[in-house]
Design an enzyme around this catalytic site. Structure first.
Site, PDB file in Angstrom:
ATOM      1  N   GLU A 179      67.950 -97.228   3.898  1.00  0.00           N
ATOM      2  CA  GLU A 179      68.376 -98.268   4.827  1.00  0.00           C
ATOM      3  C   GLU A 179      67.794 -99.599   4.383  1.00  0.00           C
ATOM      4  OE1 GLU A 179      66.590 -97.877   8.678  1.00  0.00           O
ATOM      5  OE2 GLU A 179      64.641 -97.839   7.700  1.00  0.00           O
ATOM      6  N   GLY A 211      71.522-104.186  11.288  1.00  0.00           N
ATOM      7  CA  GLY A 211      71.861-105.011  12.431  1.00  0.00           C
ATOM      8  C   GLY A 211      72.322-106.411  12.087  1.00  0.00           C
ATOM      9  N   SER A 266      74.350-101.271   8.941  1.00  0.00           N
ATOM     10  CA  SER A 266      75.626-101.829   9.408  1.00  0.00           C
ATOM     11  C   SER A 266      76.813-100.975   8.982  1.00  0.00           C
ATOM     12  CB  SER A 266      75.786-103.275   8.926  1.00  0.00           C
ATOM     13  OG  SER A 266      74.770-104.103   9.462  1.00  0.00           O
ATOM     14  N   ASN A 286      71.638 -93.505  15.797  1.00  0.00           N
ATOM     15  CA  ASN A 286      70.323 -94.017  16.190  1.00  0.00           C
ATOM     16  C   ASN A 286      70.548 -95.084  17.252  1.00  0.00           C
ATOM     17  OD1 ASN A 286      67.735 -94.980  16.477  1.00  0.00           O
ATOM     18  ND2 ASN A 286      67.713 -96.067  14.518  1.00  0.00           N
ATOM     19  N   TRP A 287      70.331 -94.711  18.511  1.00  0.00           N
ATOM     20  CA  TRP A 287      70.567 -95.640  19.615  1.00  0.00           C
ATOM     21  C   TRP A 287      69.492 -96.716  19.723  1.00  0.00           C
ATOM     22  CZ3 TRP A 287      72.096 -91.915  24.219  1.00  0.00           C
ATOM     23  CH2 TRP A 287      73.370 -91.388  23.956  1.00  0.00           C
ATOM     24  N   LYS A 288      68.411 -96.581  18.953  1.00  0.00           N
ATOM     25  CA  LYS A 288      67.289 -97.521  19.032  1.00  0.00           C
ATOM     26  C   LYS A 288      66.816 -97.650  20.492  1.00  0.00           C
ATOM     27  CE  LYS A 288      68.659 -99.695  14.765  1.00  0.00           C
ATOM     28  NZ  LYS A 288      68.635-100.917  13.946  1.00  0.00           N
ATOM     29  N   GLU A 346      62.005-100.607  11.140  1.00  0.00           N
ATOM     30  CA  GLU A 346      61.478-101.300  12.311  1.00  0.00           C
ATOM     31  C   GLU A 346      60.095-100.780  12.687  1.00  0.00           C
ATOM     32  OE1 GLU A 346      66.035-101.975  13.823  1.00  0.00           O
ATOM     33  OE2 GLU A 346      64.760-100.544  14.889  1.00  0.00           O
ATOM     34  N   HIS A 374      61.326 -95.439   9.896  1.00  0.00           N
ATOM     35  CA  HIS A 374      62.368 -96.457  10.038  1.00  0.00           C
ATOM     36  C   HIS A 374      61.760 -97.830   9.770  1.00  0.00           C
ATOM     37  CE1 HIS A 374      65.430 -99.015  11.866  1.00  0.00           C
ATOM     38  NE2 HIS A 374      66.261 -97.994  11.764  1.00  0.00           N
ATOM     39  N   GLY A 394      73.466 -97.267  13.404  1.00  0.00           N
ATOM     40  CA  GLY A 394      72.773 -97.979  14.469  1.00  0.00           C
ATOM     41  C   GLY A 394      73.735 -98.502  15.518  1.00  0.00           C
ATOM     42  N   GLY A 395      74.052 -99.788  15.453  1.00  0.00           N
ATOM     43  CA  GLY A 395      74.854-100.432  16.488  1.00  0.00           C
ATOM     44  C   GLY A 395      76.186 -99.771  16.759  1.00  0.00           C
TER      45      GLY A 395
END
Length: 254
Positions: A169, A175, A214, A10-12, A99, A97, A235-236
């Site tokens: 999640e 993050g 994470s 997930n590159w966001k 967010e 998600h 994610g990151g």
């Protein structure tokens, strides 16, 4: 039952045509010839989906969006429908998600509508559920995640999740560098599978439940060793191709 491992990037809201091309150049040799033991998907901002569809066309990797509209068609300026995602060759979509829920006010009801429309249009939904730190400290984790799941099951049943996936999640781990312990994550995953089994035990055994929060190559093996953790929503660590591929290699041992 043995479930095929699934690792989703997930590159966001990250990326550019140049950065994406560099990522693909670094990842494609592995995605073309390796990772046959796990499924891999890359989810990017909508403007870059055609680039990924083309770039990953010679690999087994799937392409995913990060959201879609709860409406099928009509006067909803700025929205992107599930049918449009299917039209450009998108395989899956992340829905619900944290967010989207916390920053943009998405509700369990709106997420359920999105899951139904994605499934109806042949786009595999990855439904995200998770609790905040406050909810966790209040002992409400299982109550929160099963309620989020129930909204979807009540609206469209379990089959969209069999086709796609469910992702746990914890909001407090996204993050932040913090991650649930493998044992704590497994406890939530097991509770989610139990909730699915109350609807359809056979189908519940087929649903892949991913962990997101994470995830890195360093903690992935311990997470993936748990009975009900079938992969990761990354994610990151997915922004660098080699870091993401390292997590994929961990998943191959599932």
């Amino acid at each position: 039952m043995s479930r095929r491992a699934f690792v989703v990037a997930n590159w966001k809201m990250n990326g550019s045509y140049r950065a994406n091309a560099e990522w693909l150049e670094a990842a494609l040799p592995s995605l073309r010839g390796a990772h046959t033991a796990c499924d891999v998907a890359v989810c990017a901002p909508s403007v870059y989906l055609p680039q990924l569809v083309q770039g990953l066309s010679q690999s087994a990797a799937m392409v995913g969006a990060q959201n879609c509209s709860e409406f099928a068609v009509g006067a909803y300026t700025g929205e992107i429908s599930a049918a449009m995602l299917a039209d450009i060759g998108c395989d899956l979509v992340i829905l619900g998600h944290s967010e989207r829920r916390t920053l943009f006010g998405e509700t369990d009801v709106s997420v359920a509508k999105k899951v139904a429309l994605a499934f109806e249009n042949g786009v595999m939904p990855i439904l995200c559920v998770g609790e905040t730190l406050e909810e966790r400290e209040a002992g409400k984790t299982l109550e929160v995640v099963t309620s989020q799941l129930k909204a979807v099951l009540d609206h469209c049943g379990i089959m969209p999740l069999v086709a796609g996936a469910l992702a746990y999640e914890p909001v407090w781990a996204i993050g932040t560098g913090k991650s649930a312990s493998p044992e704590d994550a497994q406890a939530v995953h097991a509770a989610l599978r139990d909730a699915l089994a109350r609807v359809d035990a056979e189908a519940a055994a087929r649903v892949r439940i991913l962990y997101g929060g994470s995830v890195k190559a360093g903690n992935a093996p311990a997470l993936f060793a748990q009975n009900d953790i079938d992969g990761a929503l990354v994610g990151g660590a997915s922004l660098k191709a080699q870091d993401f591929l390292a997590i994929c290699r961990c998943a191959e041992a599932l």
